[in-house]
Design an enzyme around this catalytic site. Sequence first.
Site, mmCIF file in Angstrom:
data_model
loop_
_atom_site.group_PDB
_atom_site.id
_atom_site.type_symbol
_atom_site.label_atom_id
_atom_site.label_comp_id
_atom_site.label_asym_id
_atom_site.label_seq_id
_atom_site.Cartn_x
_atom_site.Cartn_y
_atom_site.Cartn_z
ATOM 1 N N CYS A 2 0.818 -1.223 0.000
ATOM 2 C CA CYS A 2 0.000 0.000 0.000
ATOM 3 C C CYS A 2 0.847 1.267 0.000
ATOM 4 O O CYS A 2 1.971 1.280 0.497
ATOM 5 C CB CYS A 2 -0.880 0.046 1.236
ATOM 6 S SG CYS A 2 -1.830 -1.437 1.509
ATOM 7 N N ASN A 100 -1.552 1.679 6.051
ATOM 8 C CA ASN A 100 -0.681 0.616 5.517
ATOM 9 C C ASN A 100 -0.390 -0.337 6.649
ATOM 10 O O ASN A 100 -0.131 0.115 7.764
ATOM 11 C CB ASN A 100 0.668 1.173 5.066
ATOM 12 C CG ASN A 100 0.575 1.924 3.770
ATOM 13 O OD1 ASN A 100 -0.496 2.051 3.204
ATOM 14 N ND2 ASN A 100 1.697 2.439 3.316
ATOM 15 N N GLY A 101 -0.362 -1.625 6.377
ATOM 16 C CA GLY A 101 -0.021 -2.587 7.421
ATOM 17 C C GLY A 101 -1.216 -3.441 7.801
ATOM 18 O O GLY A 101 -2.183 -3.547 7.039
ATOM 19 N N GLU A 482 18.327 -17.380 -8.158
ATOM 20 C CA GLU A 482 17.938 -15.998 -8.467
ATOM 21 C C GLU A 482 17.323 -15.922 -9.875
ATOM 22 O O GLU A 482 16.303 -15.264 -10.088
ATOM 23 C CB GLU A 482 19.166 -15.068 -8.331
ATOM 24 C CG GLU A 482 18.945 -13.620 -8.736
ATOM 25 C CD GLU A 482 17.788 -12.930 -8.018
ATOM 26 O OE1 GLU A 482 17.251 -13.471 -7.041
ATOM 27 O OE2 GLU A 482 17.398 -11.852 -8.486
#
Length: 609
Positions: A2, A100-101, A482
Amino acid sequence: MCGIVGYIGDKEVTSVLIEGLSRLEYRGYDSAGIAVYDNNDLHVRKFKGRLNVLADHLKEETLTGVVGIGHTRWATHGEPSDRNAHPHTNVAGNIAVIHNGIIENYMKIKEWLVEEKGIEFKSDTDTEVIAHLIDCYYEGDLLEAVYKAIRRMEGAYAIGVICKEEPDKIVAVRKDSPLIVGLGEGENFIASDIPALLKYTRKMHLIENDEVVLLTKKEVKIFNDLGQQMDREVFNVTWDAEAAEKEGYEHFMIKEIHEQPKGVSETLLRRLDKEEKVTLDGIKLTKEDLDNINKVYIVACGTAYHAGLVGRYAIEKFAKIPVEVDVASEFRYRDPFVDDKTLFIAISQSGETLDTLAALREAKRKGARVLSVVNVVGSSVARESDDVFYTWAGPEIAVASTKAYTTQLVAMYLVALHMASVKGTITEEQYKEKVNELKTMPDKIQKILDNQTKIQHLADGQFNNEKVFFMGRGLDVHVAHEGSLKLKEISYINSFAIAAGELKHGTIALIEDGTLVVALATQDHLYDKMLSNIQEVRARGAFVVGVAKEGNKEIEKTADVVLYIPDTLDQLTPILSVIPLQLLSYYIAVARGCDVDKPKNLAKSVTVE
Ligand code: F6R
């Protein structure tokens, strides 16, 4: 993840919010919204989808406020939809919140709000409880109501709040989720990330954990969790807003792949003094400190974890200290054996990855010394570390990490060489050989980039594969991991990485006619073994793309196509061998029509668990 933007001043607020949010699009999101104060009322507009859905809607009406908050949401609680998009409001619609969170105890708070206060919820989000909680405590002072609300909230969050009754202020809070304040003349801003504000100001305050901020157009006051006002230095951002633009490239990812010679050179040359000795300003580890250390933990997530695997090799090889590497989400919960003789190394591009930060705190709590390798100056990981090594990659916007990875590799080699030199576990000659070879890396990366057409053609012929294997031995296994991550995250192809010696223990059963296998064979002492592994998969019908050092032509007899990297020391090949893999992933994803810079379900900065 977010994005948050807030503004208070004299400018027309909707355009400031949209501009700011557009700079945060790279973080990944699925809906966007704003709340502005205009004409004596709060107005909320929010829509599922890209930011331009919201922007187009706003063109059709005139909202002309000068204070507001905006948000791009990446769904955690509740599906992506208009009603779950932020901002969220209380029942009367006079308090609006962006967040956010994650509020971990939101179910408990929600039950209380529904049963005790009779509140009907309009969304499935955890965020909505914040608006109702603030409302419950509101008695004419927004700051006080926010303080009372956050005392009941558990979890990680950054929030921004505005209120119709006090339209001359924004209140914001940071707890374990990034938040910065931008300082203007007669105007102030909040944001989750620096690029959101660079068009307007370079002067920032970095907000610390558990701090609450009160913004008016004239001033910014920062308070700690006890309500005491805090002094804060102004942080001047020195990098350019242009560094976050595409500059004619089709995608940020390909631009960032091409920026690697510069990033690697900056990371390296800033650390070499006139005598070509590695001087690490941000690292204060003395010989005595290092002699006291009997174990190193390298902890990170995703691509940064892959850089950590190479880092383990370098530290064990050069500095002769045993190293364990772990993914942060595992480390933090497994009660690892850490004490004051442990050096904990965190690797993170953003410096805001929640798991890495939590692992760092856990290691610190147990007495470890913390060194971090971080790209974003002033980020949480950097601020909470004892020693910091900044990679100078510049802002990385594409979700898939490329230049951050190669600069992290260089950083880990330099840290290892520095430790080895301080401890005296490497001779002057060996040291010089490696430093001199590292200095050739920018030109060698450039050489691979100059010959990318072959990789483009290869991608055009292979983009329809639905299953790809990457294999290697020694250092090449880490690069295989990777390469595989890069391919799967941007092209959505099922890809796996494997130590080539493990093939016969199961995975070879999956090889069939036409399966694409990328075989890394850059390690001289393992070259013949790799050629045998290539034979084995080709015998089962695989189409093999080999990656080898120039001059090692034997591989042409077994592989279908060979991508060469310039000759270098075996110990340093990962810096070069990853480049063709990044290019291959990029061109395959483009050929498949994928949204390369913003792959589905992914976010640039993972600030939740
Ligand atoms: C993959 C990628 C991620 C990040 C990981 C850690 O291309 O970018 O795997 O490497 O989320 O992020 P940072 O380095 O910001 O801690």
